[in-house]
Design a protein around this motif. Structure first.
Motif, PDB file in Angstrom:
ATOM      1  N   LEU A  27       0.716  -1.274  -0.089  1.00 39.48           N
ATOM      2  CA  LEU A  27      -0.098   0.058   0.063  1.00 39.48           C
ATOM      3  C   LEU A  27       0.792   1.232  -0.016  1.00 39.48           C
ATOM      4  O   LEU A  27       2.030   1.066   0.641  1.00 39.48           O
ATOM      5  CB  LEU A  27      -0.917  -0.077   1.106  1.00 39.48           C
ATOM      6  N   GLU A  28       0.524   2.177  -0.598  1.00 40.94           N
ATOM      7  CA  GLU A  28       1.118   3.517  -0.622  1.00 40.94           C
ATOM      8  C   GLU A  28       0.950   4.023   0.644  1.00 40.94           C
ATOM      9  O   GLU A  28      -0.111   4.338   1.076  1.00 40.94           O
ATOM     10  CB  GLU A  28       0.610   4.378  -1.749  1.00 40.94           C
ATOM     11  N   THR A  50      -7.627  -3.928   9.183  1.00 42.25           N
ATOM     12  CA  THR A  50      -6.703  -2.947   8.898  1.00 42.25           C
ATOM     13  C   THR A  50      -7.470  -1.784   8.436  1.00 42.25           C
ATOM     14  O   THR A  50      -8.677  -1.680   8.164  1.00 42.25           O
ATOM     15  CB  THR A  50      -5.987  -3.504   7.841  1.00 42.25           C
ATOM     16  N   PRO A  51      -6.722  -0.669   8.250  1.00 42.28           N
ATOM     17  CA  PRO A  51      -7.072   0.319   7.428  1.00 42.28           C
ATOM     18  C   PRO A  51      -7.460   0.284   5.952  1.00 42.28           C
ATOM     19  O   PRO A  51      -8.072   1.085   5.502  1.00 42.28           O
ATOM     20  CB  PRO A  51      -6.170   1.652   7.706  1.00 42.28           C
ATOM     21  N   LEU A  52      -7.386  -0.561   5.552  1.00 40.59           N
ATOM     22  CA  LEU A  52      -7.648  -0.839   3.870  1.00 40.59           C
ATOM     23  C   LEU A  52      -9.025  -0.994   3.670  1.00 40.59           C
ATOM     24  O   LEU A  52      -9.830  -1.572   4.358  1.00 40.59           O
ATOM     25  CB  LEU A  52      -6.952  -2.284   3.368  1.00 40.59           C
ATOM     26  N   SER A  53      -9.525  -0.424   2.376  1.00 39.52           N
ATOM     27  CA  SER A  53     -10.964  -0.501   1.995  1.00 39.52           C
ATOM     28  C   SER A  53     -10.982  -1.086   0.642  1.00 39.52           C
ATOM     29  O   SER A  53      -9.851  -0.887  -0.275  1.00 39.52           O
ATOM     30  CB  SER A  53     -11.220   0.881   1.820  1.00 39.52           C
ATOM     31  N   LEU A  54     -11.736  -2.227   0.241  1.00 42.04           N
ATOM     32  CA  LEU A  54     -11.848  -2.693  -0.678  1.00 42.04           C
ATOM     33  C   LEU A  54     -12.097  -1.872  -2.098  1.00 42.04           C
ATOM     34  O   LEU A  54     -11.865  -2.027  -3.311  1.00 42.04           O
ATOM     35  CB  LEU A  54     -12.771  -3.921  -0.923  1.00 42.04           C
ATOM     36  N   HIS A  55     -12.751  -0.660  -1.708  1.00 40.95           N
ATOM     37  CA  HIS A  55     -12.792   0.528  -2.715  1.00 40.95           C
ATOM     38  C   HIS A  55     -11.634   0.931  -3.383  1.00 40.95           C
ATOM     39  O   HIS A  55     -11.583   1.323  -4.531  1.00 40.95           O
ATOM     40  CB  HIS A  55     -13.552   1.589  -2.141  1.00 40.95           C
ATOM     41  N   GLU A  56     -10.543   0.715  -2.451  1.00 40.90           N
ATOM     42  CA  GLU A  56      -9.295   1.092  -3.053  1.00 40.90           C
ATOM     43  C   GLU A  56      -8.230   0.253  -3.551  1.00 40.90           C
ATOM     44  O   GLU A  56      -7.074   0.590  -3.953  1.00 40.90           O
ATOM     45  CB  GLU A  56      -8.370   2.122  -1.829  1.00 40.90           C
ATOM     46  N   LEU A  57      -8.794  -0.794  -3.489  1.00 41.15           N
ATOM     47  CA  LEU A  57      -7.666  -1.957  -4.126  1.00 41.15           C
ATOM     48  C   LEU A  57      -7.687  -1.877  -5.518  1.00 41.15           C
ATOM     49  O   LEU A  57      -8.768  -1.907  -6.403  1.00 41.15           O
ATOM     50  CB  LEU A  57      -8.544  -3.212  -3.675  1.00 41.15           C
ATOM     51  N   ARG A  58      -6.625  -1.755  -6.130  1.00 36.35           N
ATOM     52  CA  ARG A  58      -6.175  -1.566  -7.420  1.00 36.35           C
ATOM     53  C   ARG A  58      -6.134  -2.914  -8.362  1.00 36.35           C
ATOM     54  O   ARG A  58      -6.422  -3.225  -9.440  1.00 36.35           O
ATOM     55  CB  ARG A  58      -5.109  -0.936  -7.807  1.00 36.35           C
TER      56      ARG A  58
END
Lengths: 325, 325
Positions: A27-28, A50-58
């Motif tokens: 992740l950036e 985690t703070p990750l969101s599936l919307h932001e998965l590229r």
């Protein structure tokens, strides 16, 4: 590249109560956009912590078809769809994965709100995603398996002002776009951003292996890399039971390779469930560390679920403190 | 029947940090042997936090093909295989599941150490597993979906000694086998255990629904049941947003049905993620309970992950304390 490694699963074969099967987020540092390498079952469950969101998965990179590296794909895709994800998702994977994912979605009547774009790992060439260049490297396992290198496309670029002036390109918005990596149209010609940027330092480069019993196959991939993430499923003593080791690397083999390749940072992962933090419940995970440390002089890490690492500008990988689980 | 209900997942659609997607274990109080109804992603991870062993899993019942009810199957099967499971596993499921599981195992090069025997839910008839009789009931959902009834085959049987004497069957090992439910050969004839057993009380019977917007379809299944487990994805207020409710039941609808059917114990499950234990993070899960309690006078329970329930001989379902998570 300001890319962090966030481990979502670090167990081989089956999950344990402490470690999920394989998944690794890149992740950036700045937040937006992340990639996933492998997607074992319950990777979406790990993402929830985690703070990750599936919307932001590229993009998702799959190393091989074994279930502990891909059985989390359909559920993660379905959940992203239920959340209304819109941006297309790139999936880079070896033969079999696209057929399996599309068959699964069809047979389970699952409709996605976003496009899936598959790319064959077998003929990836140099694949570009945002500010990353990605290449695939064939490994040696029981089935076709690939490692991936992630390289900054434009490390801290600055505009080549002399060249812009020489080519008569007027100061203004055009310069700004070129500086941000955007190709532009000018007087009927396409000006490529890359032609007007000077890179101010060597690119950061990380190599993430898949399951592999010949680490030396990553020699070329690792030549200019600062970080290698590689499975070390067993120690040598356990691997001498040939059946268990088939297709996998020992801590000793990976450490020996990393030392000879001169890699500054080595992260071991994908540990057999027989290695435990509490040695009363099995072999000690420290046996993996000890075996590798005796043969490798660089910065050595054993991955844990939710461990997050950052490659600093000095070339040293460091663990980042997190409090999100 | 001495069968406990152990909930492994109680969320609809996607997992949350507190609830996994659907999975429900039916286990014999005495330990050996258990069955699973639905197998959402990460069901095997949930199993790791219970006393259940995949070696002892006898049968899996799938209600329908949606991913939150079946995406955990391949990983659970693969892990059972890696653990060396030997006993065959029966899978009762609607059309599509066998094709999906077999395709998945083939494309991901997964070999199992045990046999899979598939049975079509569409024409199950009365299926017998150990001391349980199982029937399937068609429900109403966006795809073909089935509920299952689990009925004791031989509740506390005792030998019909008068009949044995009348038929001239000699005392001894034959009687012991018949008493244990085993059919035997005697003088060239097959003696059926069921013909020589007297049941001393009515059988225990539990009905487990799948996704379903017409609870009344379970009226016949519930006629002699003490327990109904049914989804209550939404409250009526939320369901009035028609899109959300499509194919699902409200707490009110299930409670109304259970009241009219005279079911003594009702367990609601499969809650939308919008309902939370902490109402600051969404709607309160207590809204589901309140809506059902206003319409249903029996014993009402809201399922939680790892909640374990036991049907006592007095016909009352009670929550069992556990400390295994």
């Amino acid at each position: 590249m300001g890319v962090d490694l966030l481990f979502l699963g670090t167990s081989s074969g089956t999950p344990t109560r402490a470690r999920n099967v394989t998944g690794l987020a890149l992740l950036e540092e700045t937040g937006k956009g992340w990639r996933l390498v492998d997607c074992g079952e319950a990777t979406q469950h790990q993402v929830l912590r985690t703070p990750l969101s599936l919307h932001e998965l590229r993009a998702i990179f799959i190393t091989h078809v074994h279930g502990d590296h891909c059985y989390g794909l359909p559920g993660l895709l379905a959940s992203a769809g239920m959340q209304g994800k819109q941006e297309p998702l790139e999936i880079i994977a070896p033969d079999g994965i696209e057929e399996w994912v599309r068959t699964t979605l069809r047979l389970t009547r699952t409709w996605l709100s976003f496009e899936l774009n598959f790319h064959a790992a077998e003929c990836l060439g140099e694949w570009r995603g945002d500010n990353l260049r990605v290449e695939a490297f064939a490994l040696s396992h029981r089935v076709p398996c690939y490692g991936y290198s992630f390289t900054e496309a434009r490390p801290d670029p600055r505009l080549d002002i002399d060249k812009l002036d020489r080519h008569g390109i007027p100061r203004g918005p055009l310069w700004g776009q070129l500086a941000r990596g955007i190709d532009v149209q000018h007087e009927g010609r396409t000006l490529r951003s890359d032609d007007y940027l000077i890179l101010t330092r060597p690119p950061q480069r990380m190599v993430v292996g898949g399951d592999n019993d010949r680490p030396e196959l990553l020699a070329e991939a690792c030549r200019t890399a600062q970080v290698l993430v590689h499975e070390a499923t067993y120690t040598q003593a356990v691997a001498n039971d040939a059946r268990a080791a088939f297709g996998h690397s020992t801590a000793a083999a990976v450490a020996t390779f990393a030392q000879s390749a001169g890699i500054a940072n080595l992260v071991l992962t994908h540990f057999s469930a027989r290695y435990q933090a509490d040695p009363k419940r099995g072999l000690s995970i420290e046996a993996i560390r000890d075996e590798a440390a005796a043969l490798y002089e660089g910065r050595l890490f054993l991955a844990e679920d939710f461990a997050r690492f950052r490659l600093n500008w000095d070339g040293a990988l460091r663990r980042v403190c997190t409090s999100n689980q």
